[in-house]
Write an enzyme that holds these catalytic residues in place. Sequence first.
Site, PDB file in Angstrom:
ATOM      1  N   ILE A  10      39.506  42.734  20.252  1.00  0.00           N
ATOM      2  CA  ILE A  10      39.078  43.489  21.423  1.00  0.00           C
ATOM      3  C   ILE A  10      40.271  44.321  21.874  1.00  0.00           C
ATOM      4  CG2 ILE A  10      37.337  41.797  22.116  1.00  0.00           C
ATOM      5  CD1 ILE A  10      39.214  40.802  24.293  1.00  0.00           C
ATOM      6  N   ASP A  11      40.019  45.370  22.629  1.00  0.00           N
ATOM      7  CA  ASP A  11      41.088  46.269  23.071  1.00  0.00           C
ATOM      8  C   ASP A  11      42.128  45.529  23.901  1.00  0.00           C
ATOM      9  OD1 ASP A  11      39.737  48.376  21.897  1.00  0.00           O
ATOM     10  OD2 ASP A  11      38.881  49.123  23.771  1.00  0.00           O
ATOM     11  N   ARG A  12      43.344  46.034  23.878  1.00  0.00           N
ATOM     12  CA  ARG A  12      44.414  45.467  24.700  1.00  0.00           C
ATOM     13  C   ARG A  12      44.041  45.498  26.177  1.00  0.00           C
ATOM     14  NH1 ARG A  12      49.198  46.756  27.427  1.00  0.00           N
ATOM     15  NH2 ARG A  12      48.730  48.975  27.374  1.00  0.00           N
TER      16      ARG A  12
END
Length: 333
Positions: free
Chosen positions: A142-144
């Site tokens: 998942i995105d940072r």
Amino acid sequence: MSRPPRPSHLPLRDGVSASCVVVRPGDAPTALDFLAARLAVLSRDEWAERLARGEVLDAQGQPLNASTPCHPGQRIYYYRRLAAEPEPLVSEHIAFQDEWLVVADKPHFMPVTPSGRFVQQSLLVRLKRRLGLADLSPVHRIDRETAGLVVFAVQTHTRDAYQALFRDRRVHKLYEAVAPHRSDLALPCTHRSRLAPDAERFFLAREVAGEPNSETHIERAEPLGAHALYHLRPVTGQRHQLRLHMMALGVPILGDGFYPEVLRGPGEPDDAENPLQLLARALAFDDPVTGEQRRFSSSLTLRAAQAASPAPAAGADQFDDKVPRLVMGASGA
């Protein structure tokens, strides 16, 4: 091209696995010349220092020196480290652990794997150090900027089976997002579009004309005054898919530093007071190794939803209703 495997006899160093670079025909003839030319993110003097400290190894785990000859096909191993890294404001939380899986609740602003300014403070390295699991590896990302659940395989021989679940869309995923409330928006709906990298800014994606390669089911879960809590169920897993689909509907997610306009580029300080209001709330799948039905729910709450409503965020206590029973081979929702 797949990444060369790390030899099992190369140990972790401060939770970091050895990285590998392969010598190609025509590359520089010695270890120092090769590293300085191929991995120029470090200066020649820095590589010389690392070689002198025994931090660059061959495939047998033996230290190389600056004058060691290189030959095509040779694999050279080194350990990534940074002089200083931003400390996380919030630690990760272990939501589940057994001999097969680790499921962690990731806070905002922490990358899943080492990248850019983060090595020691990436979720993977922190978990390896914390749990002492050298072979731990994420089976999805998942995105940072996104908070919530991330699943890791504990054993190397099961990694492909778990990764196939996400690749083959056999995982039910529920995200929560807080965004503007539009009463004229016809929901629930399914948004499909073609996403592609932005031609001018490498860190962005955008919707383009063509056959759709992304799909998200979107519904309004709870009004929050001028905003609303939305439930997002991605079928596909394109980069920044949920953020782009919400923007396309005219309700960009609160705290988004990239969409609809770039407020903070890569490498710029994060806005800790205004994180992206996107949470990977729940995951469910039939375990390909044990045969169990796995169902995980995040214990985190989006700040904007909590501030607008004192009640628990929708989805946290309604997991069974929101994530239906799975049938092996069924398409994820």
